[in-house]
Design a protein around this motif. Structure first.
Motif, short mmCIF file in Angstrom:
data_model
loop_
_atom_site.label_atom_id
_atom_site.label_comp_id
_atom_site.label_asym_id
_atom_site.label_seq_id
_atom_site.Cartn_x
_atom_site.Cartn_y
_atom_site.Cartn_z
N THR A 202 -8.02 7.98 -13.77
CA THR A 202 -7.88 7.46 -12.41
C THR A 202 -9.22 6.90 -11.94
OG1 THR A 202 -8.39 9.58 -11.35
CG2 THR A 202 -6.07 9.09 -11.82
N SER A 203 -9.15 5.89 -11.11
CA SER A 203 -10.36 5.31 -10.54
C SER A 203 -10.03 4.57 -9.26
CB SER A 203 -11.01 4.34 -11.54
OG SER A 203 -12.10 3.66 -10.94
N SER A 204 -10.88 4.72 -8.28
CA SER A 204 -10.71 3.97 -7.03
C SER A 204 -11.10 2.51 -7.21
CB SER A 204 -11.56 4.60 -5.93
OG SER A 204 -12.93 4.57 -6.26
N GLN A 205 -11.66 2.15 -8.38
CA GLN A 205 -12.02 0.76 -8.65
C GLN A 205 -10.78 -0.10 -8.93
OE1 GLN A 205 -15.19 1.40 -7.49
NE2 GLN A 205 -15.74 -0.26 -8.84
N VAL A 206 -9.65 0.52 -9.22
CA VAL A 206 -8.42 -0.24 -9.48
C VAL A 206 -8.18 -1.20 -8.31
CG1 VAL A 206 -5.91 -0.06 -9.72
CG2 VAL A 206 -7.40 1.51 -10.97
N THR A 207 -7.93 -2.46 -8.63
CA THR A 207 -7.88 -3.48 -7.60
C THR A 207 -6.62 -3.39 -6.73
OG1 THR A 207 -6.85 -5.08 -9.09
CG2 THR A 207 -9.25 -5.06 -9.00
N THR A 208 -6.74 -3.91 -5.53
CA THR A 208 -5.63 -3.97 -4.58
C THR A 208 -5.31 -5.42 -4.26
OG1 THR A 208 -6.34 -1.88 -3.58
CG2 THR A 208 -4.80 -3.22 -2.33
N ALA A 209 -4.02 -5.76 -4.27
CA ALA A 209 -3.60 -7.12 -3.91
C ALA A 209 -2.25 -7.06 -3.23
CB ALA A 209 -3.53 -8.01 -5.16
N THR A 210 -2.16 -7.71 -2.08
CA THR A 210 -0.92 -7.78 -1.28
C THR A 210 -0.27 -6.41 -1.11
OG1 THR A 210 0.46 -8.30 -3.23
CG2 THR A 210 -0.51 -10.16 -2.03
#
Length: 306
Positions: free
Chosen positions: A225-233
Motif C-alpha cells: 500500500t502507498s499513499s503515492q497511488v494516483t487519484t483521478a476523477t
C-alpha cells in the motif's frame, strides 16, 4: 506560606514552559518502498553508456512461437519471423535542497538533532519516496483496467485482474500496489466471503524482508500500500502486475571534489557545500532515476473509488 509550584518557578524565570525532547519523533508519513522487493526489475546504470536512455530489447523467444507439423522429408511451409520490440527508460535528475545555518545547528542537542549528517541520512527515505512516486505514475498508464469507477474494491475485482493477466500468459509472481482505502475496501469484501478466502497479513519477519508498506498476500499476490497511488476523477489508480512489467535504471554522478555521501544500498548522492558569508551549510540530495512500463500486457490498473 506560599507553595512553590512549577508555575511560580516558571513565572520567576526558574523553569521553562516547555523543553525540547532529546529525541526527534518522526512526523507521520508514507515510507513504503518496493524497490528491492522484486516488483520492479533493475536494468542497471546508464553510467558510461553514451546516453541517458536505455532501450530494453524484447524478443519472442523460448516458446513465444510454436512449431508446425512437417511431413517427413519436406520443408516447413513458411519462415517464422522473430517478433521483437523495445521499451525505453530515460534517466532524469530528482533533487532536494536544504540550508542549515550555524546557529540552527549549534543550538541543537547533539547528534540526534537537526544536523547536516542527519539531513543526509534523511535523503535515503526521500529518494525512496521519489521512486514510489515514479512507480505510482507508471502503473496508472497500464492499458487495461479492472474495477468499477466510484465503487469500493472487491474480491471480484482481484479475480478479474488475475483472469486478465493469466489470459495473457502471465504466470507470476504477482504484485499489487493499492491506496490504503483500496486495501481497506478489499479486506471488507474478503470478510464478506465468510472465510472462503483469506488475506495473509504481513508478519514482522516479512516486513523485515519486504519493507514498510507490505500489507500481506492474497491469492498469491504480494500486496503493498502507498499513499503515492494516483487519484483521478475521484478514483484511486492502483495496479496488479506480473514480475517484469516494470523496470528502472539509475546513475551515479562522478564527483571528485567536495564533501559527498553515498549511503550504502541507496541510489541517492548527498553533497555538502559551505556558504561562509551566510554561515550556512547547504545540503543537496540528488537521485538519477528512470522507470517505465516494460510490457503493458503484464499489468492491469486497479481502479476503484478514493
Amino acid at each position: 506560606m506560599a507553595t512553590i509550584t512549577h508555575a511560580t518557578l516558571e513565572s520567576g524565570n526558574m523553569r521553562m514552559a516547555s523543553i525540547l525532547s532529546q529525541e526527534i519523533a518522526l512526523l507521520l508519513a508514507d515510507r513504503t518502498s518496493i524497490r528491492t522487493s522484486g516488483a520492479v526489475e533493475y536494468f542497471g546504470s546508464v553510467n558510461g553508456l553514451g546516453s541517458d536512455t536505455k532501450q530494453i530489447r524484447l524478443a519472442g523467444l523460448d516458446g513465444y512461437d510454436t512449431m508446425e507439423s512437417v511431413a517427413d522429408g519436406a520443408d516447413p511451409t513458411a519462415t517464422t519471423d522473430l517478433t521483437s520490440s523495445a521499451a525505453s527508460i530515460a534517466v532524469s535528475r530528482y533533487a532536494l535542497y536544504r540550508h542549515l545555518t550555524d546557529i540552527a545547528e549549534l543550538s541543537g542537542q547533539g547528534g540526534g538533532d537537526i544536523t547536516p549528517q542527519r539531513l543526509a541520512a534523511s535523503a535515503v527515505g526521500e529518494a525512496e519516496k521519489c521512486f514510489m512516486d515514479l512507480v505510482a505514475t507508471a502503473i496508472a498508464t497500464f492499458g487495461t483496467d479492472v474495477g468499477t469507477s466510484g465503487s469500493d474494491a472487491t474480491v471480484d475485482d482481484v479475480f478479474s485482474a488475475l483472469a486478465t493477466l493469466q489470459g495473457a500468459s502471465n504466470s507470476g509472481p504477482y504484485f499489487a500496489l493499492l491506496a490504503p482505502v483500496q486495501l481497506s475496501d478489499l479486506q471488507s469484501s474478503i470478510r464478506a466471503e465468510a472465510g472462503a478466502l483469506q488475506f495473509l497479513s504481513a508478519t514482522q519477519e516479512m516486513l523485515n524482508i519486504k519493507g514498510a508498506g507490505y500489507a500481506g498476500s492474497f491469492l498469491g499476490i504480494d500486496v503493498f500500500t502507498s499513499s503515492q497511488v494516483t487519484t483521478a476523477t475521484g478514483d484511486r489508480h492502483g495496479a496488479i502486475w506480473s514480475a517484469g512489467a516494470l523496470g528502472y535504471c539509475d546513475a551515479q554522478p562522478v564527483i571528485s571534489y567536495g564533501d559527498v555521501v553515498r549511503p550504502a544500498g541507496s541510489f541517492v548522492t548527498v553533497e555538502f557545500e559551505r556558504n561562509a558569508s551566510m554561515a550556512v551549510t547547504e545540503i543537496t540530495s540528488s537521485a538519477y532515476l528512470g522507470l517505465s512500463v516494460i510490457q503493458d500486457g503484464m499489468g492491469v490498473g486497479f481502479v476503484t473509488d478514493a
